[in-house]
Design an enzyme around this catalytic site. Structure first.
Site, PDB file in Angstrom:
ATOM      1  N   GLY A  12       5.342 -26.844   8.188  1.00  0.00           N
ATOM      2  CA  GLY A  12       5.422 -25.476   8.703  1.00  0.00           C
ATOM      3  C   GLY A  12       5.792 -24.479   7.615  1.00  0.00           C
ATOM      4  O   GLY A  12       6.153 -24.853   6.490  1.00  0.00           O
ATOM      5  N   ASP A  13       5.627 -23.183   7.935  1.00  0.00           N
ATOM      6  CA  ASP A  13       5.996 -22.083   7.036  1.00  0.00           C
ATOM      7  C   ASP A  13       5.225 -22.098   5.718  1.00  0.00           C
ATOM      8  O   ASP A  13       5.743 -21.700   4.677  1.00  0.00           O
ATOM      9  CB  ASP A  13       7.517 -22.101   6.735  1.00  0.00           C
ATOM     10  N   GLY A  15       2.548 -20.328   5.090  1.00  0.00           N
ATOM     11  CA  GLY A  15       1.897 -19.040   4.824  1.00  0.00           C
ATOM     12  C   GLY A  15       0.673 -18.845   5.714  1.00  0.00           C
ATOM     13  O   GLY A  15      -0.250 -18.105   5.364  1.00  0.00           O
ATOM     14  N   LYS A  16       0.693 -19.488   6.883  1.00  0.00           N
ATOM     15  CA  LYS A  16      -0.455 -19.392   7.808  1.00  0.00           C
ATOM     16  C   LYS A  16      -0.698 -17.954   8.250  1.00  0.00           C
ATOM     17  O   LYS A  16      -1.838 -17.515   8.394  1.00  0.00           O
ATOM     18  CB  LYS A  16      -0.216 -20.288   9.049  1.00  0.00           C
ATOM     19  N   ASN A  38       8.667 -20.798  18.572  1.00  0.00           N
ATOM     20  CA  ASN A  38       9.311 -21.535  17.470  1.00  0.00           C
ATOM     21  C   ASN A  38       8.632 -21.125  16.159  1.00  0.00           C
ATOM     22  O   ASN A  38       9.202 -21.261  15.089  1.00  0.00           O
ATOM     23  CB  ASN A  38       9.238 -23.063  17.687  1.00  0.00           C
ATOM     24  N   ALA A  39       7.411 -20.639  16.253  1.00  0.00           N
ATOM     25  CA  ALA A  39       6.669 -20.187  15.073  1.00  0.00           C
ATOM     26  C   ALA A  39       7.171 -18.825  14.612  1.00  0.00           C
ATOM     27  O   ALA A  39       7.624 -18.015  15.415  1.00  0.00           O
ATOM     28  CB  ALA A  39       5.180 -20.085  15.416  1.00  0.00           C
ATOM     29  N   GLY A  40       7.068 -18.600  13.320  1.00  0.00           N
ATOM     30  CA  GLY A  40       7.360 -17.284  12.753  1.00  0.00           C
ATOM     31  C   GLY A  40       6.365 -17.064  11.641  1.00  0.00           C
ATOM     32  O   GLY A  40       6.417 -17.743  10.617  1.00  0.00           O
ATOM     33  N   HIS A  41       5.400 -16.196  11.861  1.00  0.00           N
ATOM     34  CA  HIS A  41       4.317 -15.990  10.901  1.00  0.00           C
ATOM     35  C   HIS A  41       4.455 -14.614  10.254  1.00  0.00           C
ATOM     36  O   HIS A  41       4.491 -13.601  10.947  1.00  0.00           O
ATOM     37  CB  HIS A  41       2.956 -16.140  11.599  1.00  0.00           C
ATOM     38  N   GLN A 223       3.292 -24.314  13.216  1.00  0.00           N
ATOM     39  CA  GLN A 223       3.949 -25.492  12.636  1.00  0.00           C
ATOM     40  C   GLN A 223       3.057 -26.155  11.580  1.00  0.00           C
ATOM     41  O   GLN A 223       2.307 -25.462  10.922  1.00  0.00           O
ATOM     42  CB  GLN A 223       4.369 -26.500  13.733  1.00  0.00           C
ATOM     43  N   ARG A 304      15.853 -23.140   4.284  1.00  0.00           N
ATOM     44  CA  ARG A 304      14.911 -24.253   4.347  1.00  0.00           C
ATOM     45  C   ARG A 304      15.280 -25.289   3.285  1.00  0.00           C
ATOM     46  O   ARG A 304      15.714 -24.913   2.192  1.00  0.00           O
ATOM     47  CB  ARG A 304      13.492 -23.753   4.098  1.00  0.00           C
ATOM     48  N   LEU A 331       2.233 -20.207  -5.442  1.00  0.00           N
ATOM     49  CA  LEU A 331       2.147 -20.769  -6.797  1.00  0.00           C
ATOM     50  C   LEU A 331       3.035 -19.964  -7.742  1.00  0.00           C
ATOM     51  O   LEU A 331       3.608 -20.489  -8.690  1.00  0.00           O
ATOM     52  CB  LEU A 331       0.680 -20.743  -7.273  1.00  0.00           C
ATOM     53  N   GLY A 413      -2.342 -18.446  -3.384  1.00  0.00           N
ATOM     54  CA  GLY A 413      -1.427 -17.328  -3.146  1.00  0.00           C
ATOM     55  C   GLY A 413      -0.526 -17.129  -4.349  1.00  0.00           C
ATOM     56  O   GLY A 413       0.069 -18.087  -4.863  1.00  0.00           O
TER      57      GLY A 413
END
Ligand code: GDP
Ligand code: IMO
Ligand code: MG
Length: 446
Positions: A12-13, A15-16, A38-41, A223, A304, A331, A413
């Site tokens: 998860g997390d 960069g979606k 639960n997601a945070g985009h 996720q 995290r 990157l 990215g």
């Protein structure tokens, strides 16, 4: 057709949100198919940050069709707050459609999530405590309450009674909690229904129409593969399937509608919550990655856990999803290191080497990462826009990832901003790029 799935290829997390927003420019619709808030985009446009939890990451394009599919679990209060805050920021939310079949997170799901974690004590999963697991459990037990139930008071009341009854024992400590009062809850949810009614639709049919007319649809995962309830690090997982296969079921289309599957991975690894993480760093390097990468949860603010890129897990994710392209984000965060390590295999407790992700939980829990060292680079990457702008060592790093996973890297990215992205030659083959050309930059091979 075409249908393009965007999924997290780690924990998860990855960069979606940023990538979905970027690719949605050329798409006709964006659909979320699993998970919940639960997601945070995160999306960053012109230095302004947007954090979305339930609403698809295409919403910033005025009028774009954004669908919350049947596979998503919706906390209607959170959804309404999110809609209100977007409206306050002058975002046109007219294109939002909500599946009538999506399940609702109820007040008792939130209580049960926290109670479940408390009961587990030191064995807790570290959930986001948003009621996700208990809601999916009710769905499987056929005790769930769906979006369409908000439109029928009698049915809603009956279903709430039926859903609460079997939980009487576990809910006993909350007996006096006002949110569990049947009348209050029914009234509250009916009000949510009135607020959301204009957006409720037969979203599966809508998807058939879009795909049937040859329009582009992006399926936005939440996720990541390693949090998948079937194939992830169970029980330290979420309660849905964040894999590409779930995009169909969670939105009501068939597998033949999917043309491309893009997996998003950071250039290193992070994980929030408990569970195995073989390439985790507990030293200064881990701390450096956390602070440079701003690695704090979008939803809960928790720090995290950080570690080197885990290519064993990434190859596993590529196989589970049949990824057609990889997107490597962040990157830029690895700039300034003399050497960069990557995990290329695991070492088991008894010395055995695992090149493939071990299927047995006990084995996985006792593995450590076998690392391969690669050259680092000093240059800041924030301004790089083409492959040739990248230092040789950064290109070598991307090539190593691509070879190890057998998947071409389409995008890279180099910063949180929407424009901070490099399109490679592999992206040119994608159906997502307008007229066969990427939306920006002159692509070249890695
Ligand atoms: P998601 O849940 O997969 O959408 O990812 P999150 O939004 O939870 O976390 C990704 C974080 O990384 C966000 O803060 C993004 O703004 C940021 N981000 C995305 N891509 C890049 C990148 O290439 N470089 C940097 N430095 N940050 C990025
Ligand atoms: P996005 O879409 C990272 C993690 C939680 C916990 C486990 C189970 O932003 O990538 P849950 O509340 O789902 O029952 O928690 O899953 N988790 C995530 N970790 N990104 C996410 O979403 C996550 N959604 C859930 O931290 O370990
Ligand atoms: Mg996130």
């Amino acid at each position: 057709m075409p249908g393009i799935v965007i999924v997290g290829a780690q924990w998860g997390d990855e960069g979606k949100g940023k990538i979905t927003d970027l690719l949605a420019e050329d798409a006709d619709a964006v659909v979320r198919f699993q998970g919940g808030n639960n997601a945070g985009h995160t999306i960053v446009r012109d230095g302004v940050e947007w954090k979305l939890h339930l609403i698809p990451s295409g919403i910033l394009y005025p009028g774009k069709c954004c669908v919350i599919g049947n596979g998503v679990v919706i906390d209607p209060k959170v959804l309404i707050d999110e809609l209100d805050s977007l409206r306050a920021r002058r975002v046109d939310i007219g294109g939002l459609r909500i599946s009538a079949n999506a399940h609702l997170i109820m007040p008792y799901h939130l209580l049960l999530d926290s109670a479940g974690e408390a009961k587990l004590g030191s064995l807790q999963i570290g959930t986001t405590r948003r009621g996700i697991g208990p809601c999916y459990a009710d769905k499987a037990a056929r005790l769930g309450i769906r979006v369409q139930d908000l439109l029928d008071e009698k049915i809603l009341k009956k279903k709430i009674v039926a859903a609460m009854e079997p939980k009487r024992l576990s809910l006993r400590p909350y007996e006096k909690d006002p949110s569990l009062d049947l009348r209050t809850m029914t009234e509250e949810y009916l009000t949510y229904g009135h607020r959301l009614e204009q957006h409720i639709a037969d979203t599966a049919k809508l998807m058939w129409e879009f795909l049937g007319e040859g329009k582009k649809v992006i399926f936005e995962g939440a996720q990541g593969a390693m949090l998948d309830i079937d194939h992830g690090t169970y029980p330290f997982v979420t309660s849905s399937n964040p894999l590409a296969g779930a995009a169909c079921v969670g939105s009501g289309v068939g597998p033949k509608n999917i043309d491309e599957i893009w997996g998003i991975s950071k250039a290193y690894t992070t994980r929030v919550g408990a569970g195995p993480f073989p390439s985790e760093l507990h030293d200064e390097m881990g701390e450096k990655i956390r602070s440079r990468g701003g690695e704090f949860g979008t939803t809960t603010g928790r720090p995290r856990r950080t570690g080197w890129l885990d290519l064993v897990a990434l190859r596993y994710a590529a196989n589970l999803n049949t990824l057609t392209s990889l997107v490597i984000t962040k990157l830029d965060v690895l700039s300034g290191l003399d050497r960069i390590s990557v995990c290329t295999s695991y070492r088991g407790a008894e010395g055995a080497e695992f090149e493939d992700f071990p299927y047995h939980q006990t084995v996985l829990h006792h593995t450590t990462a076998e690392l391969t060292e690669l050259r680092g680079w000093k240059e800041d990457l924030g301004e790089c826009r083409t492959v040739s702008d990248l230092p040789d060592a950064a290109r070598e790093y991307l090539q190593f990832i691509s070879e190890h996973t057998g998947t071409p890297v389409a995008l890279v990215g180099v910063g949180p901003g929407r424009e901070q992205v490099i399109w490679t030659e592999a992206a040119q083959q994608s159906l997502l790029t307008r007229d066969g050309r990427p939306a920006s930059g002159q692509p070249s091979a890695l």
